[in-house]
Design an enzyme around this catalytic site. Structure first.
Site, PDB file in Angstrom:
ATOM      1  N   ASP A 187       0.838  -1.199   0.000  1.00 35.47           N
ATOM      2  CA  ASP A 187       0.000   0.000   0.000  1.00 35.47           C
ATOM      3  C   ASP A 187       0.876   1.254   0.000  1.00 35.47           C
ATOM      4  OD1 ASP A 187      -2.288   1.560   0.181  1.00 35.47           O
ATOM      5  OD2 ASP A 187      -3.014   0.636   2.030  1.00 35.47           O
ATOM      6  N   ASP A 225     -10.885   2.197  -2.930  1.00 27.36           N
ATOM      7  CA  ASP A 225     -11.441   1.853  -1.615  1.00 27.36           C
ATOM      8  C   ASP A 225     -12.960   1.814  -1.664  1.00 27.36           C
ATOM      9  OD1 ASP A 225      -9.106   1.447  -0.325  1.00 27.36           O
ATOM     10  OD2 ASP A 225      -8.970   3.454   0.536  1.00 27.36           O
TER      11      ASP A 225
END
Ligand code: DGJ
Length: 715
Positions: free
Chosen positions: A462, A532
Site C-alpha cells: 500500500d 477503496d
C-alpha cells in the site's frame, strides 16, 4: 514489422496500424502518419515551407527548444554556457529483432517478431538523443522511449523531456482523460481538444487519484465500436504529464515526466533514459483500442507465475472492511473460518497487525507483529490460518514512516524532509526517502524477515499518501531535481528484488485505493487494488474507466457488505458479485455475521469464478452499456466467440435486449443465468438472435439488481 524503404524513411507496422517517419532534407526527423495500416511512407507534402514560419508547422518527432518551434516546449535543457537551444539532426538508425529494454524502468517486453527501431539524432554542441521504437504486431501496440546522452565535454542539464511527441494534422479531435478522487478514481471525461495547451499530470510523486497516466484522442464520432482512437499511456508511476497543444497546424501530443520539479544534470558521457509511452490506434472505436491494450498488458507486461492466465488466482478475504484496526487473533481466526466456508482460498491480514498500530497515527516502519493482537506473531497466525486450509497473505506500506515509530526515532533522516521546514504529515505519516539505497535496504531487511518467517503467499503493498517535502539528504543542492525520479527508480528496484526473491508471491499494489494504478506498477504486480470504494454502482464507473487501458484481470475487486461503508447504498448480492467477479475476485466484509446458510449462498459465485476464471482473465472485454449512473452491462468473451460471461447491473435489466457483438451468428448458444429475485435459468438461443436482436434481459426492479450469465456455443 518495421521497414526502412530508404535510409531516411521508416515504417512501423502492426496487424492493423502503421506509424511512419521520414527525415527531411534539413536532417529533421518528421512524423508522417499514425493510423490504419498502410503500404509505405508517403513523401513529404511540402519539403520547403515558408522559412518564416516553418518550425511551427513541422511535425517533429522530438521537437527541440529555442530554434523557432514555438509550441509550448516539453523538452527543456541548459548548456554550461547558459544557452537553452537544441538542434537535433538525424545521425543514424538501426533495426534489430526483439524489444528494447529500459534498465531500471518498467517496460513492455517481447521477442521477435517484435522489432526495435533505434534512431539517433545529434546536436553538434554535444547531445545525442536515441529514439527507441518497438512494434508489437499481435496487439497493435507501438512503444516509444528516448535516451539522452551528453556527448560533449561540459555538463548539460535536462529540465524537462518527453518520452514521445506525436503531431496530428487534424484539429477536430476529442480528448478523453481518466480523472477523479479518492473513492472515485478514473472516471472518463471527454471534451473537444481546445486551442492552446491542455494537460493532465501529477506533481505528487505518484499519479494520485486525480488523473491517470493514460489518455485517448479520438474523432468526434468515436464510440465503443466506431471511429478512430489513439490511446496513449505512460509506463510510469510517478510525476507525469500528458499534454495536448492545439494550434493552427494541428494537435501536438506530448508525454513524459512532469517537468515541474524535475532537473537532471548529465556529466560528459552520462545518459538519461525516459519512461516508456505505449500507443494503440484503433479505427474500430474505443472497444478495440482497449482490447489491444489488454492483450498487450497480458502478453507483454505481466511477468512471473501470475502471467499465466490459466493459473487460478486465489479467492481471498481481506480483513480491512471486516475489522479495520480492531481485532484479536481469535476474531481473525473466526473470520478466516467463515471465509473458508464461503469458499475462499486465502486470508489477507490488512493494516493494524504491527506493534502499536491501533489507528492510522502510528507505527509505520516497525514491521513486527503486535504481541497484544498476535500473541504467536505473524508466523503463529499464519500457521493457524494454514491449519484451516487457507493460504496466508499480509498488508504492508513499505514507503511510509510514522513520526511515532521506532524507525523514525532511530533514523529521523530517512524521511523525505526539507531542513528548516516543518515536514507535512498526510494521514499522520511521512514518506521514506526511497531514492537512498540504505533506506531501501533497511526496509528490505524487515520485509524479508517477515516473508521468510512463514509461508506468505500474497503481499498487499500500500501507499497512502502523495510525496511532499521532497528533498534528499543524500544529494547536493543542484541535484535535488532528481529526487522524484530517483524515488521511483528505488521503488521499482525494491519491487523487482521482491518478485525475484519470491517468485511464487502474489503481489498486489495499492495506493489509498487506486492512486497508483498504471502500466509501470503492473510490470511488478499482476493486480492492483482499484479503489477503496467497493459500492457496486460506483464500481461500475471506476472499473469502466480503468478498463480503457487496463484489463479486468488486473483490477482488485471485492464483494463487500451492505449498506456500503462509503456510500451507504444497498445493492443486491448479484450486483455486488457482478462488479467483483469481473476483476480479481475476493471478499472484504465481516463474514462472521453470516449464518451458515448465508455463507453457503455465496459458494455458487465462488464456484462460478473458479469455473470461468481463465475466461474472465484472458477473455476480451465488451463494454455493452457504459455506466449511466443507474447501471451498466458488459461481457468477457473468448476471442473465438465460443463462450462468454455477461454481466448486468441496475436499470439495464428493465426487460431490454442486449446485442452481443462477439457471438457467432451461425451457432446456437446454451445460456445459464442467475439474477436477483428469480430462479436461475437455462436456455438455448440462436447466435443470430443474440448478435442482432440481443440477449433478452429480465425485467427486474428493486434495490440495484444484478444479472450474470455464462454462454457457451453448442457443438
Ligand atoms: C488503503 C487501502 O486502499 C485499503 O484497502 C486499506 O489497505 C487501508 N489503506 C489500510 O490502511
Amino acid at each position: 514489422m518495421i521497414q526502412s524503404s530508404s535510409p531516411h524513411r521508416f515504417a512501423l507496422h502492426t496487424a492493423h496500424t502503421s506509424y511512419l517517419l521520414e527525415v527531411d532534407p534539413e536532417g529533421r526527423l518528421l512524423h508522417r502518419y499514425y493510423g490504419p495500416r498502410t503500404g509505405s511512407c508517403p513523401p513529404l507534402a511540402s519539403p520547403h515551407p515558408d522559412p518564416g514560419c516553418w518550425p511551427d508547422r513541422l511535425p517533429q518527432e522530438f521537437p527541440t527548444p529555442g530554434l523557432g518551434d514555438n509550441h509550448a516546449p516539453f523538452f527543456a535543457l541548459e548548456w554550461a554556457d547558459g544557452s537553452r537551444a537544441a538542434d537535433l539532426c538525424f545521425a543514424e538508425a538501426d533495426l534489430c529483432p526483439g524489444k528494447y529494454a529500459l534498465p531500471g524502468l518498467p517496460a513492455f517486453f517481447g521477442e521477435a517478431p517484435v522489432q526495435t527501431l533505434r534512431i539517433t539524432l545529434r546536436d553538434p554542441k554535444g547531445l545525442a538523443v536515441t529514439l527507441l521504437y518497438a512494434a508489437f504486431e499481435d496487439c497493435d501496440l507501438i512503444t516509444r522511449a528516448a535516451i539522452l546522452e551528453n556527448t560533449g565535454s561540459e555538463p548539460v542539464t535536462l529540465q524537462g523531456l518527453p518520452s514521445a511527441v506525436v503531431d496530428f494534422t487534424r484539429k477536430d479531435l476529442d480528448l478523453i482523460t481518466l480523472d477523479g478522487d479518492w473513492a472515485a478514481e478514473r472516471t472518463p471525461f471527454r471534451a473537444p481538444v481546445r486551442p492552446g495547451v491542455q494537460s493532465v499530470g501529477s506533481v505528487g510523486g505518484i499519479p494520485t487519484h486525480a488523473h491517470n497516466p493514460g489518455i485517448v484522442l479520438c474523432t468526434r464520432d468515436a464510440d465503443e465500436t466506431h471511429g478512430s482512437c489513439w490511446g496513449m499511456a505512460l509506463v510510469y508511476s510517478g510525476n507525469f504529464r500528458l499534454q495536448t497543444e492545439r494550434t493552427t497546424a494541428g494537435i501536438r501530443f506530448s508525454a513524459g515526466i512532469e517537468p515541474q520539479g524535475f532537473c537532471w544534470t548529465l556529466a560528459p558521457g552520462e545518459s538519461f533514459t525516459t519512461p516508456e509511452l505505449a500507443m494503440v490506434y484503433s479505427d474500430r472505436g474505443l472497444g478495440r483500442m482497449s482490447r489491444c491494450f489488454h492483450d498487450a498488458v497480458r502478453r507483454h507486461l505481466l511477468r512471473g507465475r501470475w502471467r499465466d492466465l490459466t493459473a487460478p488466482r486465489p479467492v481471498l478475504l481481506n480483513s480491512w472492511e471486516a475489522c479495520y484496526f480492531d481485532f484479536t487473533e481469535d476474531k481473525l481466526l473466526t473470520l478466516a473460518r467463515a471465509a473458508k466456508q464461503a469458499g475462499a482460498d486465502l486470508f489477507v491480514l490488512d493494516d493494524g497487525w504491527f506493534r502499536g498500530r491501533n489507528s492510522d497515527t502510528t507505527s509505520l516502519g516497525d514491521w513486527t507483529a503486535d504481541p497484544a493482537k498476535l500473541p504467536d506473531g505473524v508466523a503463529g497466525l499464519c500457521r493457524k490460518i494454514n491449519e484451516l486450509g487457507l493460504d496466508f497473505g499480509i498488508w504492508v506500506e513499505p514507503e511510509a514512516i510514522s513520526p511515532d515509530s521506532d524507525l523514525f526515532r532511530n533514523h529521523p533522516d530517512w524521511a523525505l524532509q526539507i531542513p528548516g521546514r516543518e515536514t507535512l504529515q498526510i494521514r499522520h505519516q511521512y514518506t521514506l526517502d526511497f531514492s537512498r539505497a540504505e533506506v531501501r535496504e533497511g526496509i528490505w531487511q524487515q520485509l524479508t524477515a517477515l516473508l521468510d518467517s512463514c509461508p506468505v503467499r500474497y503481499l498487499k503493498w500500500d501507499m497512502n499518501r502523495s510525496l511532499a517535502n521532497v528533498w534528499s539528504a543524500a544529494l547536493p543542492a543542484q541535484r535535488q531535481g532528481e529526487v522524484f525520479h530517483r524515488y521511483l527508480l528505488g521503488l521499482y528496484e525494491l519491487q523487482q528484488r521482491l518478485i525475484q526473491r519470491y517468485p511464487q508471491l502474489l503481489l498486489e499494489n495499492c495506493a489509498g485505493g487506486g492512486a497508483r494504478f498504471d502500466l509501470g506498477m503492473l510490470y511488478y504486480s499482476p493486480q492492483i487494488w482499484c479503489s477503496d470504494n467497493t459500492d457496486a454502482l460506483d464500481r461500475l464507473m471506476i472499473q469502466y474507466g480503468t478498463s480503457f487501458f487496463y484489463p479486468p484481470c488486473v483490477m482488485g475487486a471485492h464483494f463487500s457488505t451492505v449498506p456500503n461503508h462509503i456510500t451507504g447504498r444497498t445493492a443486491s448480492v448479484e450486483a455486488r458479485m457482478a462488479a467483483a467477479l469481473s476483476g480479481t475476485f475476493g471478499f472484504e466484509l465481516d463474514l462472521t455475521r453470516y449464518t451458515p446458510e448465508q455463507l453457503a449462498e455465496l459458494r455458487p459465485f465462488v464456484d462460478f469464478y473458479r469455473a470461468h476464471g481463465a475466461l474472465l482473465r484472458s477473455g476480451e472485454l465488451w463494454r455493452l452499456c457504459p455506466p449511466d449512473g443507474s447501471g451498466a452491462a458488459w461481457a468477457i468473451a473468448s476471442g473465438d466467440g465460443r463462450e462468454a460471461v455477461v454481466f448486468g447491473v441496475g436499470r439495464v435489466l428493465d426487460g431490454r435486449r442486449l446485442p452481443l457483438p462477439f457471438v457467432r451468428a451461425e451457432h446456437r448458444y446454451h445460456i445459464q443465468s442467475r439474477m436477483t429475485g428469480r430462479p436461475s435459468g437455462d436456455e438455448t438461443l440462436e447466435g443470430e438472435l443474440l448478435a442482432v436482436h440481443g440477449l433478452p434481459l429480465p425485467a427486474i426492479r428493486g434495490d440495484l439488481p444484478g444479472y450474470l450469465c455464462y454462454l457457451q456455443q453448442e457443438e
